[in-house]
Write a protein that holds these residues in place. Structure first.
Motif, PDB file in Angstrom:
ATOM      1  N   TYR A 118       7.892   1.713   0.917  1.00 51.21           N
ATOM      2  CA  TYR A 118       8.324   0.314   0.960  1.00 51.21           C
ATOM      3  C   TYR A 118       7.102  -0.551   1.204  1.00 51.21           C
ATOM      4  O   TYR A 118       6.273  -0.234   2.062  1.00 51.21           O
ATOM      5  CB  TYR A 118       9.347   0.095   2.070  1.00 51.21           C
ATOM      6  CG  TYR A 118       9.773  -1.340   2.216  1.00 51.21           C
ATOM      7  CD1 TYR A 118      10.621  -1.926   1.283  1.00 51.21           C
ATOM      8  CD2 TYR A 118       9.320  -2.125   3.267  1.00 51.21           C
ATOM      9  CE1 TYR A 118      11.010  -3.254   1.394  1.00 51.21           C
ATOM     10  CE2 TYR A 118       9.713  -3.451   3.397  1.00 51.21           C
ATOM     11  CZ  TYR A 118      10.552  -4.009   2.457  1.00 51.21           C
ATOM     12  OH  TYR A 118      10.935  -5.317   2.565  1.00 51.21           O
ATOM     13  N   SER A 127      10.509   0.680  -2.374  1.00 47.79           N
ATOM     14  CA  SER A 127       9.668   0.440  -3.549  1.00 47.79           C
ATOM     15  C   SER A 127       9.730   1.638  -4.478  1.00 47.79           C
ATOM     16  O   SER A 127       9.762   1.502  -5.700  1.00 47.79           O
ATOM     17  CB  SER A 127       8.216   0.204  -3.136  1.00 47.79           C
ATOM     18  OG  SER A 127       8.132  -0.843  -2.205  1.00 47.79           O
ATOM     19  N   THR A 162       1.956  -0.736   2.539  1.00 49.09           N
ATOM     20  CA  THR A 162       2.958   0.177   2.002  1.00 49.09           C
ATOM     21  C   THR A 162       3.239   1.227   3.072  1.00 49.09           C
ATOM     22  O   THR A 162       2.330   1.903   3.532  1.00 49.09           O
ATOM     23  CB  THR A 162       2.469   0.852   0.713  1.00 49.09           C
ATOM     24  OG1 THR A 162       2.251  -0.165  -0.271  1.00 49.09           O
ATOM     25  CG2 THR A 162       3.503   1.839   0.187  1.00 49.09           C
TER      26      THR A 162
END
Length: 178
Positions: free
Chosen positions: A99, A74, A38
């Protein structure tokens, strides 16, 4: 006369000391990512002027992988959090996006590129700044220019420069006794 401009004695306009400036510093928490990681992108908006900024908007411009596929964060701030009513001189705000890197991103290699822009009003003038955050994907070529992941797009060839200083003849020292 427009705000922020002063007319000196000669009659020509010069920018006043209250010239509008807004700064966007945008980056990620990592420079290299693998599938499943992430990545957190953070935007810092700073009022570098001596006046209040109004109607500030953080605008996500684009977010793509090496294949130029549009990506979606995200998580991102709500739309209303991208609009900041005002910033006092020297004041700053921060907004973050995240993301999760996919296997598809990794297959394409290269980089993830997230582009942001900030716009505001200062003394009746529109001011803006923009910045890109780039995250390399592990296994990607680390040299520029990157080969295109899409067939037929090619890439730029560059000439490598061996030396940046001009070649000069060696100087000979002349004796002071001559």
């Amino acid at each position: 006369m427009r705000p922020g401009l002063q007319a000196p004695r000669g009659g020509r306009f010069a920018r006043g000391k209250t010239a509008a400036t807004i700064s966007l510093v945008y980056g990620s928490d990592r420079s290299v990512a693998v599938p499943g990681d992430t990545v957190i992108f953070t935007a810092w908006i700073t009022n570098d002027s001596r006046s209040h900024l109004r109607n500030i908007r953080l605008i996500p411009r684009s977010f793509t992988n090496e294949a130029m596929e549009p990506l979606a964060y995200s998580s991102a701030p709500a739309r209303e959090d991208l609009a900041i009513p005002s910033l006092a001189p020297g004041e700053a705000v921060m907004r973050s996006f995240s993301y999760q890197v996919t296997a598809t991103d990794h297959i394409h290699g290269g980089s993830l590129v997230s582009a942001m822009q900030v716009k505001a009003l200062c003394l009746g003038r529109h001011v803006s700044d923009e910045h890109d955050a780039i995250v390399s994907l592990t296994g990607a070529r680390m040299s520029w220019p990157f080969r295109s992941a899409k067939p037929g797009l090619g890439y730029w060839n560059i000439t490598r420069i061996a030396s940046v200083s001009p070649r000069r003849r060696p100087r000979t020292l002349v004796s002071a006794a001559n």
